[in-house]
Write a protein that holds these residues in place. Structure first.
Motif, PDB file in Angstrom:
ATOM      1  N   ASP A 105       0.834  -1.208   0.000  1.00  0.00           N
ATOM      2  CA  ASP A 105       0.000   0.000   0.000  1.00  0.00           C
ATOM      3  C   ASP A 105       0.866   1.254   0.000  1.00  0.00           C
ATOM      4  OD1 ASP A 105      -2.401  -1.346  -0.011  1.00  0.00           O
ATOM      5  OD2 ASP A 105      -2.790  -1.095   2.138  1.00  0.00           O
ATOM      6  N   GLU A 106       0.389   2.275  -0.720  1.00  0.00           N
ATOM      7  CA  GLU A 106       1.021   3.591  -0.693  1.00  0.00           C
ATOM      8  C   GLU A 106       0.041   4.580  -0.091  1.00  0.00           C
ATOM      9  OE1 GLU A 106       3.696   6.228  -3.660  1.00  0.00           O
ATOM     10  OE2 GLU A 106       1.599   6.049  -4.287  1.00  0.00           O
ATOM     11  N   LEU A 107       0.449   5.223   0.981  1.00  0.00           N
ATOM     12  CA  LEU A 107      -0.366   6.201   1.694  1.00  0.00           C
ATOM     13  C   LEU A 107       0.170   7.591   1.371  1.00  0.00           C
ATOM     14  CD1 LEU A 107      -2.568   6.650   3.960  1.00  0.00           C
ATOM     15  CD2 LEU A 107      -0.657   6.608   5.582  1.00  0.00           C
ATOM     16  N   VAL A 108      -0.685   8.434   0.795  1.00  0.00           N
ATOM     17  CA  VAL A 108      -0.295   9.806   0.449  1.00  0.00           C
ATOM     18  C   VAL A 108      -1.158  10.767   1.259  1.00  0.00           C
ATOM     19  CG1 VAL A 108      -0.066  11.525  -1.382  1.00  0.00           C
ATOM     20  CG2 VAL A 108       0.419   9.115  -1.868  1.00  0.00           C
ATOM     21  N   SER A 109      -0.506  11.627   2.018  1.00  0.00           N
ATOM     22  CA  SER A 109      -1.191  12.580   2.903  1.00  0.00           C
ATOM     23  C   SER A 109      -0.860  13.989   2.446  1.00  0.00           C
ATOM     24  CB  SER A 109      -0.737  12.382   4.351  1.00  0.00           C
ATOM     25  OG  SER A 109      -0.754  11.018   4.706  1.00  0.00           O
ATOM     26  N   ARG A 110      -1.886  14.839   2.354  1.00  0.00           N
ATOM     27  CA  ARG A 110      -1.686  16.194   1.828  1.00  0.00           C
ATOM     28  C   ARG A 110      -2.327  17.221   2.747  1.00  0.00           C
ATOM     29  NH1 ARG A 110      -3.215  13.133  -2.729  1.00  0.00           N
ATOM     30  NH2 ARG A 110      -1.570  12.969  -4.335  1.00  0.00           N
ATOM     31  N   ILE A 111      -1.651  18.381   2.883  1.00  0.00           N
ATOM     32  CA  ILE A 111      -2.230  19.517   3.583  1.00  0.00           C
ATOM     33  C   ILE A 111      -2.001  20.764   2.732  1.00  0.00           C
ATOM     34  CG2 ILE A 111      -2.235  20.946   5.651  1.00  0.00           C
ATOM     35  CD1 ILE A 111      -1.515  18.580   7.299  1.00  0.00           C
ATOM     36  N   GLU A 112      -3.074  21.503   2.558  1.00  0.00           N
ATOM     37  CA  GLU A 112      -3.082  22.721   1.747  1.00  0.00           C
ATOM     38  C   GLU A 112      -1.985  23.682   2.190  1.00  0.00           C
ATOM     39  OE1 GLU A 112      -6.195  26.473   1.045  1.00  0.00           O
ATOM     40  OE2 GLU A 112      -6.719  24.785   2.341  1.00  0.00           O
ATOM     41  N   GLY A 113      -1.197  24.159   1.226  1.00  0.00           N
ATOM     42  CA  GLY A 113      -0.175  25.144   1.510  1.00  0.00           C
ATOM     43  C   GLY A 113       1.089  24.584   2.121  1.00  0.00           C
ATOM     44  N   ILE A 114       1.118  23.278   2.375  1.00  0.00           N
ATOM     45  CA  ILE A 114       2.309  22.655   2.959  1.00  0.00           C
ATOM     46  C   ILE A 114       2.914  21.650   1.988  1.00  0.00           C
ATOM     47  CG2 ILE A 114       3.213  21.268   4.865  1.00  0.00           C
ATOM     48  CD1 ILE A 114       0.994  22.484   6.631  1.00  0.00           C
ATOM     49  N   GLY A 115       2.157  20.632   1.625  1.00  0.00           N
ATOM     50  CA  GLY A 115       2.683  19.625   0.714  1.00  0.00           C
ATOM     51  C   GLY A 115       2.195  18.248   1.112  1.00  0.00           C
ATOM     52  N   GLU A 116       2.962  17.228   0.720  1.00  0.00           N
ATOM     53  CA  GLU A 116       2.488  15.868   0.927  1.00  0.00           C
ATOM     54  C   GLU A 116       3.547  14.965   1.540  1.00  0.00           C
ATOM     55  OE1 GLU A 116       1.315  14.532  -3.009  1.00  0.00           O
ATOM     56  OE2 GLU A 116       3.211  13.436  -3.235  1.00  0.00           O
ATOM     57  N   LEU A 117       3.039  13.911   2.195  1.00  0.00           N
ATOM     58  CA  LEU A 117       3.835  12.793   2.688  1.00  0.00           C
ATOM     59  C   LEU A 117       3.524  11.592   1.802  1.00  0.00           C
ATOM     60  CD1 LEU A 117       2.885  13.033   6.496  1.00  0.00           C
ATOM     61  CD2 LEU A 117       4.744  14.222   5.335  1.00  0.00           C
ATOM     62  N   ARG A 118       4.497  10.688   1.692  1.00  0.00           N
ATOM     63  CA  ARG A 118       4.285   9.499   0.857  1.00  0.00           C
ATOM     64  C   ARG A 118       4.942   8.303   1.543  1.00  0.00           C
ATOM     65  NH1 ARG A 118       2.607   9.062  -4.503  1.00  0.00           N
ATOM     66  NH2 ARG A 118       2.546  11.360  -4.586  1.00  0.00           N
ATOM     67  N   GLN A 119       4.109   7.402   2.089  1.00  0.00           N
ATOM     68  CA  GLN A 119       4.614   6.218   2.783  1.00  0.00           C
ATOM     69  C   GLN A 119       4.229   4.953   2.026  1.00  0.00           C
ATOM     70  OE1 GLN A 119       3.886   9.103   4.842  1.00  0.00           O
ATOM     71  NE2 GLN A 119       6.107   8.904   4.814  1.00  0.00           N
ATOM     72  N   THR A 120       5.200   4.039   1.898  1.00  0.00           N
ATOM     73  CA  THR A 120       4.968   2.721   1.314  1.00  0.00           C
ATOM     74  C   THR A 120       5.150   1.683   2.418  1.00  0.00           C
ATOM     75  OG1 THR A 120       5.829   3.480  -0.821  1.00  0.00           O
ATOM     76  CG2 THR A 120       5.675   1.112  -0.467  1.00  0.00           C
ATOM     77  N   PHE A 121       4.247   0.700   2.464  1.00  0.00           N
ATOM     78  CA  PHE A 121       4.236  -0.266   3.554  1.00  0.00           C
ATOM     79  C   PHE A 121       4.734  -1.629   3.070  1.00  0.00           C
ATOM     80  CE2 PHE A 121       1.551   3.180   4.731  1.00  0.00           C
ATOM     81  CZ  PHE A 121       1.800   3.342   6.084  1.00  0.00           C
ATOM     82  N   VAL A 122       5.557  -2.259   3.912  1.00  0.00           N
ATOM     83  CA  VAL A 122       6.132  -3.553   3.570  1.00  0.00           C
ATOM     84  C   VAL A 122       5.886  -4.510   4.730  1.00  0.00           C
ATOM     85  CG1 VAL A 122       7.890  -2.548   2.067  1.00  0.00           C
ATOM     86  CG2 VAL A 122       8.414  -2.933   4.484  1.00  0.00           C
ATOM     87  N   ALA A 123       5.934  -5.815   4.426  1.00  0.00           N
ATOM     88  CA  ALA A 123       5.720  -6.838   5.450  1.00  0.00           C
ATOM     89  C   ALA A 123       6.927  -6.882   6.396  1.00  0.00           C
ATOM     90  CB  ALA A 123       5.502  -8.194   4.791  1.00  0.00           C
TER      91      ALA A 123
END
Length: 281
Positions: free
Chosen positions: A263-281
């Motif tokens: 899974d790839e989790l992308v988190s965004r906040i207006e005016g700041i930017g994004e985080l991008r996490q990839t999950f592994v076993a």
């Protein structure tokens, strides 16, 4: 102003998203440590706003660390959106916000790979993060923003089995596995926003949006949190404050949903930017 942590060094981010090394640009007046700058935040702001800065250098987003990588205190607020309190089966808090900590070893940068604990139920919680820039003690709510260095995006990743393990819940342990506190991509000073109290935040899993709200829906705003918490304990320069998550987490779904390998989790906040996490076993 935006500051960041590139390969462990404090940088300013220019208008072209390039990095200006602070220690070199200031000729040693300010250290290379991203965490150390908060102890002299007012002086640093004055210098950065008036300095004749060099041209920035490009960098790889994977080299970004958290803008406050080693805080003395991490304060995390629970149930700070009414819809999240409802989906979690709790009453809306009054008076004091529910509070726990995430241990500092869980902090990571904005682009990361996160190992899923074996047999766990790992959940997502996009959150606005505030970093303290001046010690706050018995601060009035009207003066609270003056004690905030800036805002960043965060994920309060949570392993629910550990979190709910009895005889009493283990919130801090369940939320402190390695990589469970990504912060970034940088810190943005409050004056960069038209209204720092009302920003859109969202997150998606593999392109599917699972959370979306606005920080204007917080039960306890950032000024309210600073005032209420500083009435009990000092908030120190460089402290990190996770402000809570809106509805849409896996725990509150029917059926419940957990993050899985790949899974790839992308988190965004207006005016700041994004985080991008990839999950592994």
């Amino acid at each position: 102003m935006r500051i960041a942590n590139v390969s462990g060094r404090l940088v300013l981010i220019d208008a072209q998203d390039r990095a200006i090394d602070v220690e070199r640009a200031s000729e040693g007046r300010f250290p290379s440590s991203p965490q150390a700058v908060y102890e002299q935040w007012a002086r640093f702001r004055t210098w950065a706003e008036n300095a004749d800065l060099p041209t920035g250098e490009p960098f790889d987003l994977k080299d970004l660390g958290a803008p406050a990588p080693a805080p003395r205190q991490i304060l995390a607020v629970g149930l700070n959106y009414r819809d999240h309190a409802g989906e979690s089966g709790f009453a809306v808090p009054e008076g004091l916000p529910p509070l726990f900590t995430k241990f500092a070893s869980s902090i990571s940068g904005p682009v990361s790979e996160v190992r899923l604990p074996e047999g766990g139920h790992v959940d997502w919680e996009v959150e606005l993060v505030a970093v303290i820039g001046a010690e706050a003690r018995d601060v009035d709510e009207s003066e609270a923003w003056a004690h905030v260095a800036g805002l960043s995006a965060g994920q309060d990743i949570s392993e629910r089995i550990t979190q709910m393990h009895g005889p009493v819940p283990q919130f801090s342990l369940g939320k402190s596995f390695p990589g469970f506190a990504p912060i970034g991509p940088w810190l943005v000073t409050p004056d960069e926003f038209a209204d720092p109290d009302d920003l859109e935040l969202s997150c998606s899993i593999n392109g599917e949006e699972v959370q979306k709200s606005r920080t204007g829906n917080l039960i306890f705003s950032i000024p309210s949190l600073v005032a209420r918490l500083s009435a009990i304990m000092p908030l120190l320069p460089g402290d990190v404050l996770f402000t809570g998550t809106p509805a849409g987490v896996g725990l509150g779904r029917d059926p419940q949903r957990w993050l899985a390998p790949g899974d790839e989790l992308v988190s965004r906040i207006e005016g700041i930017g994004e985080l991008r996490q990839t999950f592994v076993a």
